[in-house]
Scaffold this motif. Sequence first.
Motif, PDB file in Angstrom:
ATOM      1  N   GLU A 463       0.841  -1.202   0.000  1.00  0.00           N
ATOM      2  CA  GLU A 463       0.000   0.000   0.000  1.00  0.00           C
ATOM      3  C   GLU A 463       0.876   1.251   0.000  1.00  0.00           C
ATOM      4  O   GLU A 463       1.929   1.275   0.628  1.00  0.00           O
ATOM      5  CB  GLU A 463      -0.887  -0.003   1.248  1.00  0.00           C
ATOM      6  CG  GLU A 463      -2.351   0.057   0.892  1.00  0.00           C
ATOM      7  CD  GLU A 463      -3.196  -0.150   2.125  1.00  0.00           C
ATOM      8  OE1 GLU A 463      -3.609   0.853   2.708  1.00  0.00           O
ATOM      9  OE2 GLU A 463      -3.410  -1.322   2.480  1.00  0.00           O
ATOM     10  N   GLY A 464       0.445   2.234  -0.725  1.00  0.00           N
ATOM     11  CA  GLY A 464       1.192   3.487  -0.759  1.00  0.00           C
ATOM     12  C   GLY A 464       2.450   3.391  -1.599  1.00  0.00           C
ATOM     13  O   GLY A 464       3.266   4.297  -1.606  1.00  0.00           O
ATOM     14  N   ALA A 465       2.618   2.274  -2.302  1.00  0.00           N
ATOM     15  CA  ALA A 465       3.798   2.146  -3.154  1.00  0.00           C
ATOM     16  C   ALA A 465       3.642   3.068  -4.362  1.00  0.00           C
ATOM     17  O   ALA A 465       2.530   3.357  -4.784  1.00  0.00           O
ATOM     18  CB  ALA A 465       3.933   0.711  -3.647  1.00  0.00           C
ATOM     19  N   PRO A 466       4.767   3.567  -4.869  1.00  0.00           N
ATOM     20  CA  PRO A 466       4.665   4.458  -6.023  1.00  0.00           C
ATOM     21  C   PRO A 466       4.007   3.760  -7.207  1.00  0.00           C
ATOM     22  O   PRO A 466       4.256   2.587  -7.456  1.00  0.00           O
ATOM     23  CB  PRO A 466       6.120   4.799  -6.340  1.00  0.00           C
ATOM     24  CG  PRO A 466       6.938   3.796  -5.615  1.00  0.00           C
ATOM     25  CD  PRO A 466       6.143   3.368  -4.432  1.00  0.00           C
ATOM     26  N   GLN A 467       3.163   4.497  -7.904  1.00  0.00           N
ATOM     27  CA  GLN A 467       2.453   3.951  -9.062  1.00  0.00           C
ATOM     28  C   GLN A 467       3.006   4.584 -10.337  1.00  0.00           C
ATOM     29  O   GLN A 467       2.765   5.761 -10.575  1.00  0.00           O
ATOM     30  CB  GLN A 467       0.958   4.274  -8.960  1.00  0.00           C
ATOM     31  CG  GLN A 467       0.184   3.384  -8.035  1.00  0.00           C
ATOM     32  CD  GLN A 467       0.110   1.964  -8.556  1.00  0.00           C
ATOM     33  OE1 GLN A 467      -0.048   1.744  -9.748  1.00  0.00           O
ATOM     34  NE2 GLN A 467       0.258   0.988  -7.677  1.00  0.00           N
ATOM     35  N   PRO A 468       3.710   3.841 -11.151  1.00  0.00           N
ATOM     36  CA  PRO A 468       4.177   4.455 -12.398  1.00  0.00           C
ATOM     37  C   PRO A 468       2.983   4.855 -13.263  1.00  0.00           C
ATOM     38  O   PRO A 468       1.988   4.155 -13.318  1.00  0.00           O
ATOM     39  CB  PRO A 468       4.965   3.325 -13.070  1.00  0.00           C
ATOM     40  CG  PRO A 468       5.256   2.338 -12.009  1.00  0.00           C
ATOM     41  CD  PRO A 468       4.148   2.448 -11.019  1.00  0.00           C
ATOM     42  N   ASP A 469       3.114   6.016 -13.893  1.00  0.00           N
ATOM     43  CA  ASP A 469       2.030   6.534 -14.731  1.00  0.00           C
ATOM     44  C   ASP A 469       2.377   6.191 -16.187  1.00  0.00           C
ATOM     45  O   ASP A 469       3.298   6.781 -16.752  1.00  0.00           O
ATOM     46  CB  ASP A 469       1.940   8.050 -14.517  1.00  0.00           C
ATOM     47  CG  ASP A 469       0.868   8.677 -15.389  1.00  0.00           C
ATOM     48  OD1 ASP A 469       0.391   7.986 -16.322  1.00  0.00           O
ATOM     49  OD2 ASP A 469       0.535   9.844 -15.146  1.00  0.00           O
TER      50      ASP A 469
END
Lengths: 561, 151
Positions: A463-469
Motif C-alpha cells: 500500500e502506498g507504493a509508487p504507481q508508475p504513470d
Amino acid sequence: MIRKRCAIYTRKSTQEGLEQDFNSLDAQHEACAAYILSQKHEGWTELSNRYDDGGFSGGSMDRPGLTQLLEDVRGGRIDIIVVYKVDRLTRSLADFAKMVDVFERAGVSFVSVTQAFNTTSSMGRLTLNVLLSFAQFEREVTAERIRDKVAASKRKGMWMGGSVPMGYDVVEKALEVNETEACAIRMIFAEYLTTGSVRQLSARLNDMGVVSKRRTDRHGRGSGGEAFSRGALYHILRNPIYIGKTRHKGELYDGLHEAIIDEETWQRVQALLADHGGKQINAPRRCAKRPLDGLLFDSMGRAMRTTYASKSAQREGTTQTKRYWYYTSKTSCIEDRNCIERLPAKEIEDLALSSLKTRFCDKSWLADQVGQAKECDTSIADVVRAADAWSAEIAANTHGIEAQFPRGLIDRIDAQKDQLHISVNLHALPGLGRSLETLVASFEAPFQKRQSGRAKPIIIVPEGAPQPDPNLIALVADARRWADELLAGKSSSIQQITEREGLRSGSVSRILPLAWLAPDISSAILEGRQPPHLNATALRNLLELPLDWNEQRQILGFPHP
Amino acid sequence: MSSREASIRLQWLEEANAATLRQFWAETRGSEPPRTLTARLMRLALAWDVQVALSGGETAGTRRAWNRAIRARTYSRSPKNPNGAVPRMIGEGTRILKDWGGTTHEVQITENGGVTWNGQSYSSLSAVARGMTGTNRNGPRFFGLREGGKR
C-alpha cells in the motif's frame, strides 16, 4: 405440345476478331437462334443463357462455356443443344463420345444447324463419326503446321511470344532492349558473380529496391513490380535470351534481338550455377515424432502430438542445440489454445515404460487379463513368455526408444491429473504370432503432473507504493526516442517525425525537450515517484523546460537530491 | 567543475545564439548538431552535458529501463492498447506469488532490487528463478513483470 428448352453453344478457337461488335460468336448464335425460331411449331424455345467460348480450342474440354453447358445438361435444365457445326462442340472423337454419353443419360439431343444428320440411325452415327474424325484430323494437322512454323521461326532467331523477358520490350513482335531494365539485368548477373548465392542476391536486390518487370496480361491484370523470388532469379540467370539467343527444345539459335549480357559473364554465371545450385541436400530429414505420438491423450481427451523447443548452448567453444521434447494437446480451434496441456516427452515415456515393465512382471495380473478375455485362443503361457522376453530386451536396452515400444503394443494412454491410464494390446507383444484381434488390458500408473510455468504470477504491491504513470512514461519515452533518432541521424527532421507519427504540427517540438530532463527526475518518473500533480498533460503543457536541473526540480515539484 | 563554474556556463548557454551553439556543439561533442535542432533544444542538450560533468548522469540501469520502455512502446502498439505497453516497475515491499512445480512460491522484493525467497536473499529475480527452476531464465519475465517476445 411439349416445350423444348434449347441451349445455343458457340465457340471460336482464336482471340482474333472477338473485339468486334458483331463477331463470329454472334454470327453462330444468330444462325442457331434463327433455326430454333423455325422449329417453333415443335415447341422449341431459346434459353436466355448463352454458352459462349471465345478463344478456346476444340481439342480440350477445359472451356468455361462448355463446362457450364454440361453442368446444366446434368441438372436437367436443357432439352436440346443447338450448334452451328458439330466441330464447335468438340474436335476430339474421344471427348465427343464422352459428351454423347452425358447427353444420352440426361435425355438431351443435339442439333447442328448447317449439317443435317440424324443420330437415331446407324447410318447417321457413322456420318457423325466420319465427320468428327475429319474434325480431329484437321485439328492435328493445324497443330503440326503451327509447331513447324514455330520451330522454323525459332531457328531463324525470332522471338515467338510468351511473357516478355525482363530487359526487353516488344516492338512489332520483336524484342527491343529496354535500357533501364537491361541495367537491372546486368546488375543481377554481376551481383550473382560477386555473392555467388541466389539467396544473398535476392536479399541484395531487395535492399537496393530492384523489382521484377511489370506486366499486364490480356485480361488487363497487372503483375510484377515485386521483389524477385529465388525461382525467378534462377530463371533469369539461366535464360539464354540475354546473350542474344533463342532456345527451342533445348537447342540454342542465334537470335535477331540484341544481347544484354556478354558471352564471358554468361559462361561464368553458368559455371557458378552448375557448381552451386540445385544439388541434393545430403542430410537426411529426421522424423520429428516420438513413440507415443497420437497414442497419448490429455485430460480433456484431446490427442497429444510431439513438439519441441530448441535452445542453443555454448559448450567447449562450440554451439550446440539442445532440444526439449514435449507432447502437446492438439487443438481444433483457437479458443482451446488457452488450456493447452504440455507434458515432457522423456518423462512420460519413461513412466509408461517402467509401469509397463512392473505390470508385465506381475504374472497373475497377466493371467487375469488373458483369462478375462472371451473367445481368446492365445494361451496364458504364451503371453507370459512374450512379456518376459520383452522385459528382458528392455533391460538389456540395446535398441532405441522406438524399439522399446513395439508397434501397436500401446493402445492408448490418457494423461489424467494424477495418473496415466494405460491400455495395452497384449497381442502386439513381439513373439506372439501377430493375431488380428486385439487383447486389450488396461491399468493405471500414478503420476504427478508438474505445473507449467505459464500460470500468471500474482503481484501484490504494498500500500502506498509508487504507481508508475504509463502515460507519463510514454510521453518521456517518445521524447527520448525522437531525440535519439535525430542525434543518430535516423530521422532527418522534426517535421519528418511529426508526419510519421501522425501528430499535429508543433507537438514533437513541444515534447522533445523532455528528453533532457534531469536524470533523477526521469528515473523518478520511470519508477512512479513523481509528485501527485505531475501527469502527462501537465508535462506536455509545460511552457519552457529550464536548462538548470535545480530549476527543473523546482518547477516540477521534485526534491533537491 | 565547480557548481559556480557550471552556473556560469549555463548562463552563457542561455544567452548564446544558434550559430555560437552550433560551433560549441561541434567543439565539445565532436560532431555537427542535426540541422533540425532549434537553439532551445541545443541549449538543453549542451546544458545536460555540463550538469552531467558536474553531478553525474544516468545510471546504466535507468538507461536500459528507458530503452525497454521505448521498445515496448514502439513494438507493442496494438489497436487494443494504443499507448503501448510500458514495463511494470516494482518497488520495495512488493510480493510475487508464482506457481511452479505444483506449489506456490512467495517472493519478496527488498530494497535496492534485492529479493528474498524461502528466507534466503538473492541479488535478482533471475537468481531466484534459477534457484527455483534450475535453468537460467529471465527473472522479470518469469515473474510476470515483463511481457515476453513470443506468446
